[in-house]
Enzyme design. Structure first.
Site, PDB file in Angstrom:
ATOM      1  N   ARG A 129       0.728  -1.413   0.061  1.00 54.22           N
ATOM      2  CA  ARG A 129       0.075  -0.051  -0.161  1.00 54.22           C
ATOM      3  C   ARG A 129       0.937   1.272  -0.099  1.00 54.22           C
ATOM      4  O   ARG A 129       0.479   1.988  -0.685  1.00 54.22           O
ATOM      5  CB  ARG A 129      -0.782   0.166   1.164  1.00 54.22           C
ATOM      6  N   ARG A 169      -8.672  -2.520   5.289  1.00 55.76           N
ATOM      7  CA  ARG A 169      -8.060  -3.903   4.292  1.00 55.76           C
ATOM      8  C   ARG A 169      -6.854  -4.310   4.820  1.00 55.76           C
ATOM      9  O   ARG A 169      -5.966  -3.449   4.761  1.00 55.76           O
ATOM     10  CB  ARG A 169      -8.203  -3.502   2.894  1.00 55.76           C
ATOM     11  N   LYS A 202       0.942  -8.896   8.400  1.00 51.47           N
ATOM     12  CA  LYS A 202       0.483  -8.136   9.617  1.00 51.47           C
ATOM     13  C   LYS A 202       0.309  -6.709   9.310  1.00 51.47           C
ATOM     14  O   LYS A 202       0.834  -6.087  10.123  1.00 51.47           O
ATOM     15  CB  LYS A 202       1.548  -8.503  10.764  1.00 51.47           C
ATOM     16  N   GLU A 215     -18.012   3.500  -8.972  1.00 53.32           N
ATOM     17  CA  GLU A 215     -16.681   2.324  -9.243  1.00 53.32           C
ATOM     18  C   GLU A 215     -16.403   1.978 -10.582  1.00 53.32           C
ATOM     19  O   GLU A 215     -17.657   1.475 -11.291  1.00 53.32           O
ATOM     20  CB  GLU A 215     -16.766   1.295  -8.058  1.00 53.32           C
ATOM     21  N   HIS A 243     -17.833  -4.835  -2.332  1.00 52.01           N
ATOM     22  CA  HIS A 243     -16.774  -5.560  -3.040  1.00 52.01           C
ATOM     23  C   HIS A 243     -17.018  -5.778  -4.549  1.00 52.01           C
ATOM     24  O   HIS A 243     -18.090  -6.117  -4.994  1.00 52.01           O
ATOM     25  CB  HIS A 243     -16.405  -6.862  -2.271  1.00 52.01           C
ATOM     26  N   ASN A 283      -5.373  -5.011 -13.985  1.00 54.25           N
ATOM     27  CA  ASN A 283      -6.674  -4.280 -14.046  1.00 54.25           C
ATOM     28  C   ASN A 283      -6.743  -3.269 -12.974  1.00 54.25           C
ATOM     29  O   ASN A 283      -5.997  -3.229 -11.912  1.00 54.25           O
ATOM     30  CB  ASN A 283      -7.743  -5.416 -13.449  1.00 54.25           C
ATOM     31  N   GLN A 285      -8.524  -0.047 -10.765  1.00 55.38           N
ATOM     32  CA  GLN A 285      -9.942   0.187 -10.338  1.00 55.38           C
ATOM     33  C   GLN A 285      -9.887   1.839 -10.017  1.00 55.38           C
ATOM     34  O   GLN A 285      -8.977   2.337  -9.212  1.00 55.38           O
ATOM     35  CB  GLN A 285     -10.182  -0.494  -9.221  1.00 55.38           C
ATOM     36  N   GLU A 299      -7.019   0.731  -6.775  1.00 54.60           N
ATOM     37  CA  GLU A 299      -5.849  -0.122  -6.547  1.00 54.60           C
ATOM     38  C   GLU A 299      -5.579  -0.913  -8.040  1.00 54.60           C
ATOM     39  O   GLU A 299      -6.396  -0.451  -9.019  1.00 54.60           O
ATOM     40  CB  GLU A 299      -6.271  -1.478  -5.682  1.00 54.60           C
ATOM     41  N   ASN A 301      -4.370  -4.503  -9.920  1.00 51.08           N
ATOM     42  CA  ASN A 301      -3.939  -5.952  -9.966  1.00 51.08           C
ATOM     43  C   ASN A 301      -2.840  -6.154 -10.865  1.00 51.08           C
ATOM     44  O   ASN A 301      -3.372  -6.228 -11.960  1.00 51.08           O
ATOM     45  CB  ASN A 301      -4.929  -7.041  -9.892  1.00 51.08           C
ATOM     46  N   ARG A 303      -1.769  -8.679 -12.659  1.00 50.47           N
ATOM     47  CA  ARG A 303      -1.926 -10.043 -13.030  1.00 50.47           C
ATOM     48  C   ARG A 303      -3.461 -10.137 -13.627  1.00 50.47           C
ATOM     49  O   ARG A 303      -4.027  -9.329 -13.880  1.00 50.47           O
ATOM     50  CB  ARG A 303      -1.947 -11.050 -11.586  1.00 50.47           C
ATOM     51  N   ARG A 715     -34.636 -34.740   4.639  1.00 49.99           N
ATOM     52  CA  ARG A 715     -34.426 -33.862   3.473  1.00 49.99           C
ATOM     53  C   ARG A 715     -35.425 -33.869   2.540  1.00 49.99           C
ATOM     54  O   ARG A 715     -36.281 -35.011   2.328  1.00 49.99           O
ATOM     55  CB  ARG A 715     -33.117 -34.415   2.597  1.00 49.99           C
ATOM     56  N   GLY A 721     -26.369 -31.074  -3.376  1.00 50.06           N
ATOM     57  CA  GLY A 721     -25.482 -30.507  -2.559  1.00 50.06           C
ATOM     58  C   GLY A 721     -26.294 -30.222  -1.054  1.00 50.06           C
ATOM     59  O   GLY A 721     -25.747 -29.761  -0.280  1.00 50.06           O
ATOM     60  N   GLY A 722     -27.101 -31.353  -0.811  1.00 50.49           N
ATOM     61  CA  GLY A 722     -27.789 -31.458   0.513  1.00 50.49           C
ATOM     62  C   GLY A 722     -28.522 -30.275   0.987  1.00 50.49           C
ATOM     63  O   GLY A 722     -28.482 -29.901   2.237  1.00 50.49           O
ATOM     64  N   GLU A 761     -18.646 -44.243   4.479  1.00 53.61           N
ATOM     65  CA  GLU A 761     -19.317 -44.002   3.299  1.00 53.61           C
ATOM     66  C   GLU A 761     -18.378 -44.236   2.119  1.00 53.61           C
ATOM     67  O   GLU A 761     -17.304 -43.967   2.107  1.00 53.61           O
ATOM     68  CB  GLU A 761     -19.841 -42.465   3.438  1.00 53.61           C
ATOM     69  N   GLN A 829     -23.744 -44.137  -4.080  1.00 57.21           N
ATOM     70  CA  GLN A 829     -22.957 -44.017  -2.969  1.00 57.21           C
ATOM     71  C   GLN A 829     -23.371 -45.183  -1.979  1.00 57.21           C
ATOM     72  O   GLN A 829     -24.715 -45.510  -1.693  1.00 57.21           O
ATOM     73  CB  GLN A 829     -23.306 -42.516  -2.284  1.00 57.21           C
ATOM     74  N   GLU A 841     -27.586 -43.951  -2.419  1.00 61.56           N
ATOM     75  CA  GLU A 841     -28.365 -43.171  -3.375  1.00 61.56           C
ATOM     76  C   GLU A 841     -27.568 -43.502  -4.645  1.00 61.56           C
ATOM     77  O   GLU A 841     -26.322 -43.710  -4.869  1.00 61.56           O
ATOM     78  CB  GLU A 841     -28.446 -41.781  -3.413  1.00 61.56           C
ATOM     79  N   ASN A 843     -27.152 -41.750  -8.824  1.00 59.65           N
ATOM     80  CA  ASN A 843     -27.247 -40.661  -9.576  1.00 59.65           C
ATOM     81  C   ASN A 843     -26.737 -40.832 -10.905  1.00 59.65           C
ATOM     82  O   ASN A 843     -25.505 -41.185 -11.182  1.00 59.65           O
ATOM     83  CB  ASN A 843     -26.445 -39.497  -9.216  1.00 59.65           C
ATOM     84  N   ARG A 848     -19.576 -34.996  -8.915  1.00 58.68           N
ATOM     85  CA  ARG A 848     -18.504 -34.039  -8.956  1.00 58.68           C
ATOM     86  C   ARG A 848     -16.922 -34.643  -8.715  1.00 58.68           C
ATOM     87  O   ARG A 848     -15.908 -34.040  -8.450  1.00 58.68           O
ATOM     88  CB  ARG A 848     -18.699 -32.984  -7.897  1.00 58.68           C
TER      89      ARG A 848
END
EC number: 6.3.4.16
Length: 1073
Positions: A129, A169, A202, A215, A243, A283, A285, A299, A301, A303, A715, A721-722, A761, A829, A841, A843, A848
């Site tokens: 900074r 920040r 820190k 922005e 953000h 980029n 901002q 700021e 970046n 990259r 459920r 994704g439960g 499992e 599963q 179960e 599928n 994934r």
């Protein structure tokens, strides 16, 4: 100047696991960089710990290391591979931080490796900074009034100077982690304490508040001859204070005058020159005060970033690919633009004749107790992008592509509610994930544009656009379907209204609006994204829909086509793994001579890269949008099984509309998902399942629960994704679930299953072609049953299961595949308890785990299955034998709890992880240790461990305690656990639980006494009581396990050295052959 010849091999650093703030946009940039550099004849070495990426496919680089992105591990890779250069700008903050650490530790110097793409000094100047502020003053640009602090005293001194509110920040963190806005001293101290802890240096930056300012972002590319181009300007719809990753953004910027734009353009180029970025993309901002036009640089970046992925997709200009070539010495004028087929050089600034809107996707419902207001710390997990000819069209397309149950500006509040206005005002002032819908509600409730502006600081130009859409909606509701003549309907479609939204407003079914459009012959045309506003012809078929006259789609008529439907925006439970499968389907079918068509709307992914498929439609994955593309392209087959729940939900409707869905039929998918139909299949095959029931009312549930026995897994049916899935321990708990978590009815049944506590499992991935079944891999979970499979670590091959048990599973998978008539991928599963195999179960789709299994075994399952779906049998492909590798691969997950203070980090049946890493070793222990290092775990080899376990774990905890003692740990235990250990001759130090008096567990955690905690619980009360242990462990960075199996795996890993040996994917796969 052509490319450098003094370097022959280049090491690319990847971004590691997907976390909030750093998602699959870095797979996209890394994959592009690999391609670009190999095209030029360089040897490419890649390191990335995330197996679910395209860039870690063995064909992408010459040597691929799925290893932790940790400087000691990377040092081993450098020592072994001896690269000439390292490219750190493609892997987000992770790669930059790793490169700086390699520089600091003297590794680059030791092996003579140069850093390309960005110098260590430029990275430091942009990220540090103080240096950045000095650099900006030097070129006459303002930055926010600010100060830097390394301690709380310094921070308070800065606050006195800057004043409240102020923005805090931490340095060198990503996605705004640990930051926030403080309005008073108390909040200020809390945020600073957290930030000092999270910043690796820190260091805190404390800024004057720019809340309410506008922005902007500029995507800039610069080469070493000082050629500079702006690829794209991006405007944030939401004002400063949220953000940029959580803001709705629009490209190109809409509310700048040409003069303001030119000032910003020149400023951003000056920033790159001053910071010293001379080979690649950055980029920059800016913030603009709408009251007086004061311009500030926020700021930059140095990259490739999330915004550059968006800018690449928005313009068709491949920033990462160009940046990689600039890094090896090319200049912009020497590179040709792919999209125009080389008719223009890369030094041509892209110009665009359409509007692009990005909207973030949030998952707050997964984190009970999380603060769901948007701040300077990023919280979104994915994003959707849409392209239209006007702001209104692109905004409405983005809203329906988001898949949050909205088809446009659906109302959030009922105007009859006396509290409606209060609620709307609160939601506008203090933004949450749904603010855009509340803005429309505000106009319905009679607020003026100025009234909304005063609450939101969103530019009036955007607000006027939304207000007009609301007025049009009111007109549609007034005239009904009879009033929708051809002209009015065309006007509505040009403004981006979905058929489904119009149907709701007119009080009819969606199909009736579609019928009406057919009568009027009203269909969208497709325009091309061509980087040059149609000035030159393009060879690349990258399309978006709009309602205009001329269609540029130009579909071929002579080739067989297959269409792949993507997964839409990332969210927890449906992430990069599904995109990986879609990309593989497209690549495999292209290799086989099909023309491939991709439909998706996620700007971060490889699937929406213009050269992944022959034709790309950047469109929302909804029924209306898909049917229109099918109408013009007429594909031979459509694949819906690869993009997760998004395309699967459309399977029945597509089939009903006559679309050729290939692979497993929608009916077969339904047989596996529908509880009753599935039950029949299981009974016919005589397979074992945990006792279960389907209920449609609370009292019915209470009765059935008595028959089945507690604990239960409950459920709603049909979820990924439960979602809303819980373990309940008694009747009171069950009633609470029905009152708070779900509404149950005949249309929305709830499933009850007996919960197999302490079972192991197992996940099995397989492919069936109708004649035979290929087992892809058997994965044993490390966390016991009850933890969602997407949140559990797993090992391939299994590390404790006997050969007989595994054979039983193989047979059951085969029976199920034939019974359900699977064509393509399936995932099954199981749970194993007392040597019995229970089916949990099935599928019949891509799971994934597919990318992980493919990397572990060297069999590209998604490609093989795509060919099966297109009619090529496993035998014809020569893939008929299950591969069991001679090494262990462990998948570990990465959880986002640090972004959600206040949420209990206990793992359960609801999936909450955002990403994964993979570790490979000769033993399970080594592989697990590497996976821990890759997931940034804080595992220490010795110190003091705390044991506090539930009743059911007390027998086995003695063995674990003995292992920890042997490893050199000192032990503490809570009362019940201490008694059991004492009886076995182990005497831990006794500690108080929180309600037993001080000093208690939390005090000891805060004092940093522990290096490891194991805490297992069961029952609602115990879970609530021990939540403070888990939160404190997380906050004070103590490695903790919430399952005993996890504890045993950790104890094994303590004996292994995760940084000792590195192995490339190519070497792994060579061992299998």
């Amino acid at each position: 100047m052509p490319k450098r010849t003094d370097i022959k091999s280049i090491l690319i650093l990847g971004a590691g696991p997907i976390v909030i703030g750093q998602a699959c946009e870095f797979d996209y940039s890394g994959a592009q960089a690999c391609k670009a550099l190999r095209e030029e004849g360089y040897r490419v070495i890649l390191v990335n710990s995330n197996p679910a990426t395209i860039m870690t496919d063995p064909e992408m680089a010459d040597a691929t290391y799925i290893e932790p992105i940790h400087w000691e591990v990377v040092r081993k890779i450098i020592e072994k591979e001896r690269p000439d250069a390292v490219l750190p700008t493609m892997g987000g903050q992770t790669a930059l931080n790793c490169a700086l650490e390699l520089e600091r530790q003297g590794v680059l110097e030791e092996f003579g490796v140069t850093m390309i793409g960005a110098t260590a000094d430029a990275i430091d100047k942009a990220e540090d900074r103080r240096r950045f502020d000095v650099a900006m003053k030097k070129i006459g640009l303002e930055t926010a009034r600010s100060g830097i602090a390394h301690t709380m005293e310094e921070a308070l001194a800065v606050a006195a100077d800057v004043g409240f509110p102020c923005i805090i920040r931490p340095s060198f963190t990503m996605g705004g982690s640990g930051g926030g806005i403080a309005y008073n001293r108390e909040e200020f101290e809390e945020i600073c304490a957290r930030g000092l802890d999270l910043s690796p240096t820190k260091e805190l930056l404390i800024d004057e508040s720019l809340i309410g300012w506008k922005e902007y972002e500029m995507e800039v590319v610069r080469d070493k001859n000082d050629n500079c181009i702006i690829v794209c300007s991006i405007e944030n719809f939401d004002a400063m204070g949220i953000h940029t990753g959580d803001s709705i953004t629009v490209a190109p910027a809409q509310t700048l005058t040409d003069k303001e734009y030119q000032i910003m353009r020149n400023a951003s180029m000056a920033v790159l020159r001053e910071i010293g970025v001379e080979t690649g993309g950055s980029n920059v901002q800016f913030a603009v005060n709408p009251k007086n036009g004061r311009l500030i640089v926020i700021e930059m970046n140095p990259r490739v970033s999330r915004s550059s992925a968006l800018a690449s997709k928005a313009t068709g200009f491949p920033i990462a690919k160009v940046a990689a070539k600039l890094a090896v010495g090319y200049t912009l004028d020497e590179l040709m633009n792919d999209i125009t087929g080389g008719r223009t050089p890369a030094s041509f600034e892209p110009s665009i004749d359409y509007v692009v809107t990005k909207i973030p996707r949030f998952n707050f419902e997964k984190f009970a107790g999380a603060n769901d207001r948007l701040t300077t710390q990023m919280k979104s997990v994915g994003e959707v992008m849409a392209i239209g000819r006007t702001q209104q069209e692109s905004l409405q397309k983005a809203l329906r592509g988001l898949e949050v149950g909205a088809t446009g500006f659906d109302p959030k509040v009922s105007l009859d509610d006396p509290e409606a206005l209060t609620k709307i005002r609160r939601e506008l002032k203090d933004a949450g994930a749904d603010r855009i819908w509340y803005i429309a509600d505000a106009f319905r409730a009679g607020l003026s544009v100025d009234g909304v502006f005063n609450l939101t600081n969103i530019d009036r130009w955007f607000l006027v656009q939304i207000e007009e859409l609301v007025r049009l909606e009111e007109k549609v509701a007034e005239v009904g379907i009879t009033g929708l003549n051809a002209d009015f309907l065309r006007q509505l479609k040009r403004k981006g209204f979905a058929d489904a939204r119009l149907a709701k407003l007119a009080g009819v079914r969606e199909a009736e609006i579609r019928k009406l459009r057919d009568q009027y012959d009203l269909h969208p045309v497709y325009k091309r994204v061509d980087t040059c506003a149609a000035e030159f012809a393009t060879d690349t078929a990258y399309m978006y829909s709009t309602y205009e006259e001329e269609c540029e789609a130009n579909p071929s008529t002579d080739r067989e086509k297959i269409m792949v439907l993507g997964g839409g925006p990332n969210r927890i439970g449906q992430g990069i793994e599904f995109d990986y499968c879609c990309v593989h389907a497209s690549l495999a079918l292209r290799e086989d001579g099909y023309e491939t068509i991709m439909v998706n709307c996620n700007p971060e992914t490889v699937s929406t890269d213009y050269d992944t498929s022959d034709r790309l439609y950047f469109e929302p994955v909804t029924l209306e949008d898909v049917l229109e593309i099918v109408r013009i392209e007429k594909p031979k087959g459509v694949i819906v099984q690869y993009g997760g729940q998004t395309p699967l939900k459309l399977a029945r409707a597509l089939e009903a509309a006559g679309v050729p869905v290939i692979g497993t039929s929608p009916d077969a998918i339904d047989r596996a998902e529908d509880r009753e139909r599935f039950q029949h299949a299981v009974e016919r095959l005589k397979l074992k399942q945990p006792a279960n029931a389907t209920v449609t009312a609370i009292e019915m549930a209470v009765e059935k629960a008595k028959e089945i026995g507690y604990p239960l897994v409950v459920r709603p049916s049909y979820v990924l994704g439960g979602r809303a899935m819980e373990i309940v321990y008694d009747e009171a708990d069950l009633r609470r679930y029905f009152q708070t978590a779900v509404s149950v009815s005949n249309d929305a049944p709830v499933l009850l299953d007996h919960f197999l506590d302490d079972a192991v499992e197992v996940d099995v991935d397989a492919i069936c072609d109708g004649e035979m079944v290929l087992i892809g891999g058997i994965m044993e979970h490390i966390e016991q049953a009850g933890v969602h499979s997407g949140d559990s670590a797993c090992s391939l091959p299994a590390y404790t299961l006997s050969q007989e048990i595994q054979d039983v599973m193989r047979q059951q998978v085969q029976k199920l595949a034939f019974e359900l008539q699977v064509r393509g991928l399936m995932n099954v599963q199981f749970a194993v308890k007392n040597n019995e195999v229970y089916l949990i179960e099935v599928n019949p789709r891509a799971a994934r785990t597919v990318p992980f299994v493919s990397k572990a075994t060297g069999v590209p399952l998604a490609k093989v299955a795509a060919r099966v779906m297109a009619g090529k049998s496993l035998a014809e492909q020569g893939v008929t034998k299950e591969v069991i590798p001679p090494y262990y691969s462990v998948k570990e997950v990465v959880l986002p709890f640090n972004k959600f203070p206040g949420v209990d980090p206990l793992l359960g049946p609801e999936m909450r992880s955002t990403g994964e890493v993979m570790g490979v070793g000769r033993t399970f222990a080594e592989a697990f240790a590497k996976a821990q290092l890759g997931s940034n775990s804080t595992m220490k080899k010795h110190g003091r461990a705390l044991l506090s376990v539930r009743e059911g774990d007390k027998e086995r905890v003695v063995d674990l305690a003995a292992k920890l003692l042997k490893q050199g740990f000192e032990l503490d235990a809570t009362h019940g656990t201490a008694i059991v250990l004492g009886e076995a001759g182990i005497n831990p130090r006794l500690v108080n639980k929180v309600h037993e008096g001080r000093p208690h567990i939390q005090d000891r955690i805060k004092n940093g006494e522990y290096t490891y905690i194991i805490n297992t619980t069961s029952g609602r009360r115990a879970i609530e009581d021990s939540r403070v242990i888990r939160r404190s462990a997380l906050q004070y960075k103590v490695h903790y396990d919430t399952t005993l199996n996890g504890g045993f795996a950790t104890a094994m890993a303590l004996n292994a050295d995760a940084t000792e040996k590195v192995i490339s994917v190519q070497e792994m796969h060579a061992q299998i052959k």
